[in-house]
Design a protein around this motif. Structure first.
Motif, PDB file in Angstrom:
ATOM      1  N   THR A   1       0.853  -1.150   0.122  1.00 26.86           N
ATOM      2  CA  THR A   1      -0.197   0.104   0.066  1.00 26.86           C
ATOM      3  C   THR A   1       0.771   1.406  -0.069  1.00 26.86           C
ATOM      4  OG1 THR A   1      -1.885  -1.041   1.179  1.00 26.86           O
ATOM      5  CG2 THR A   1      -1.834   1.201   1.401  1.00 26.86           C
TER       6      THR A   1
ATOM      7  N   GLU B   1      -6.024   6.869  -1.488  1.00 32.69           N
ATOM      8  CA  GLU B   1      -6.228   5.417  -1.497  1.00 32.69           C
ATOM      9  C   GLU B   1      -5.666   4.727  -0.110  1.00 32.69           C
ATOM     10  OE1 GLU B   1      -5.797   4.165  -6.060  1.00 32.69           O
ATOM     11  OE2 GLU B   1      -3.999   4.140  -4.967  1.00 32.69           O
TER      12      GLU B   1
ATOM     13  N   GLU C   1      -8.387   5.944   2.453  1.00 37.07           N
ATOM     14  CA  GLU C   1      -9.559   4.973   2.393  1.00 37.07           C
ATOM     15  C   GLU C   1      -9.414   3.676   2.838  1.00 37.07           C
ATOM     16  OE1 GLU C   1     -10.428   5.490  -1.721  1.00 37.07           O
ATOM     17  OE2 GLU C   1     -11.361   7.544  -1.318  1.00 37.07           O
ATOM     18  N   GLN C   2      -8.137   3.145   2.641  1.00 35.04           N
ATOM     19  CA  GLN C   2      -8.009   1.715   2.897  1.00 35.04           C
ATOM     20  C   GLN C   2      -7.702   1.656   4.747  1.00 35.04           C
ATOM     21  OE1 GLN C   2      -4.404   0.415   1.125  1.00 35.04           O
ATOM     22  NE2 GLN C   2      -5.639  -0.149  -0.830  1.00 35.04           N
TER      23      GLN C   2
ATOM     24  N   LEU D   1      -9.357   3.818   6.862  1.00 32.69           N
ATOM     25  CA  LEU D   1     -10.648   3.978   7.323  1.00 32.69           C
ATOM     26  C   LEU D   1     -11.526   2.516   7.163  1.00 32.69           C
ATOM     27  CD1 LEU D   1     -11.878   7.375   5.675  1.00 32.69           C
ATOM     28  CD2 LEU D   1     -11.310   6.848   8.237  1.00 32.69           C
ATOM     29  N   GLN D   2     -11.038   1.852   5.991  1.00 33.91           N
ATOM     30  CA  GLN D   2     -11.918   0.644   5.852  1.00 33.91           C
ATOM     31  C   GLN D   2     -11.537  -0.330   6.824  1.00 33.91           C
ATOM     32  OE1 GLN D   2     -11.575  -1.064   1.821  1.00 33.91           O
ATOM     33  NE2 GLN D   2     -13.033  -2.575   2.340  1.00 33.91           N
ATOM     34  N   GLN D   3     -10.158  -0.441   7.054  1.00 33.08           N
ATOM     35  CA  GLN D   3      -9.579  -1.575   7.998  1.00 33.08           C
ATOM     36  C   GLN D   3      -9.704  -1.388   9.287  1.00 33.08           C
ATOM     37  OE1 GLN D   3      -5.771  -1.518   6.132  1.00 33.08           O
ATOM     38  NE2 GLN D   3      -5.999  -3.919   5.722  1.00 33.08           N
ATOM     39  N   TYR D   4      -9.642  -0.208   9.657  1.00 32.45           N
ATOM     40  CA  TYR D   4      -9.575   0.233  11.068  1.00 32.45           C
ATOM     41  C   TYR D   4     -10.570   1.652  11.391  1.00 32.45           C
ATOM     42  CZ  TYR D   4      -5.084  -2.038  10.376  1.00 32.45           C
ATOM     43  OH  TYR D   4      -4.133  -2.792   9.562  1.00 32.45           O
ATOM     44  N   PRO D   5     -11.804   1.253  11.079  1.00 38.01           N
ATOM     45  CA  PRO D   5     -12.739   2.203  11.372  1.00 38.01           C
ATOM     46  C   PRO D   5     -12.903   2.760  12.954  1.00 38.01           C
ATOM     47  CG  PRO D   5     -13.972   0.316  11.168  1.00 38.01           C
ATOM     48  CD  PRO D   5     -12.451   0.006  10.969  1.00 38.01           C
TER      49      PRO D   5
END
Length: 188
Positions: free
Chosen positions: A142, A150, A153-154, A156-160
């Motif tokens: 990454t 990107e 966003e990753q 946020l998705q992985q560790y909200p």
């Protein structure tokens, strides 16, 4: 608190009460306050740490004095300086508490003992270690291949839940962007 460890391990395999009591007997507990160091560069690192409560960050300071965030650890995660822990050498990382934190500590000796005596524990550690390698590879790729947007966003998705617990300066440093760039991404 021991229930958290049992639930963590039983995501992989189940244990009888007597097996789990035996496993738990190999751990010690530790509490640290916000801003205290769990590990400092140069320390010996006898233990791996299962986080029961709190939030930590793992960092490395380069030769120019710049601090790089390798990762974070919150409840239900493990953290240590694994190079120092497994090779029984001095730490090259700092691990410090971002919140008041409670851990279960497992020495390398006790880990090896449990793995030798209980195949189920060896299996648990193999699964967890494999997942850690995958996560590390994903993080490196990454950083190499993704734009700042990107990466954010990753994250946020992985560790909200981490976005509510971490200052934006630490998130920016983890993502390899400036605080200003993160602010632009945050409002976009």
């Amino acid at each position: 608190m021991s229930q958290a460890l049992r639930q963590h391990l039983e995501k992989i395999t189940t244990f009888t009460d007597s097996e789990f009591d035996y496993i738990l007997s190999h751990f010690t507990t530790k509490k640290l306050k916000k801003h205290q160091f769990l590990i400092q560069e140069g320390d010996l690192v006898p233990n791996d740490h299962f986080v029961l409560k709190g939030l930590l960050k793992s960092t490395h300071t380069d030769n120019n004095g710049k601090q790089h965030i390798l990762g974070f650890a919150m409840e239900d995660w493990w953290i240590s300086d694994y190079q120092a822990h497994f090779n029984q050498t001095n730490a090259t990382l700092y691990v410090d508490c971002l919140e008041d934190t409670e851990f279960l500590c497992l020495s390398l000796y006790n880990r090896e003992k449990l793995c030798a005596e209980l195949h189920k524990m060896e299996h648990c550690f193999r699964v967890k270690t494999s997942a850690g390698f995958v996560a590390l590879q994903r993080r490196i790729l990454t950083l190499l291949n993704s734009t700042a947007k990107e990466r954010y966003e990753q994250f946020l998705q992985q560790y909200p839940t981490l976005t509510q617990r971490l200052p934006k300066t630490l998130i920016a440093a983890y993502l390899g962007v400036s605080r200003e760039t993160l602010s632009r991404l945050y409002t976009a």
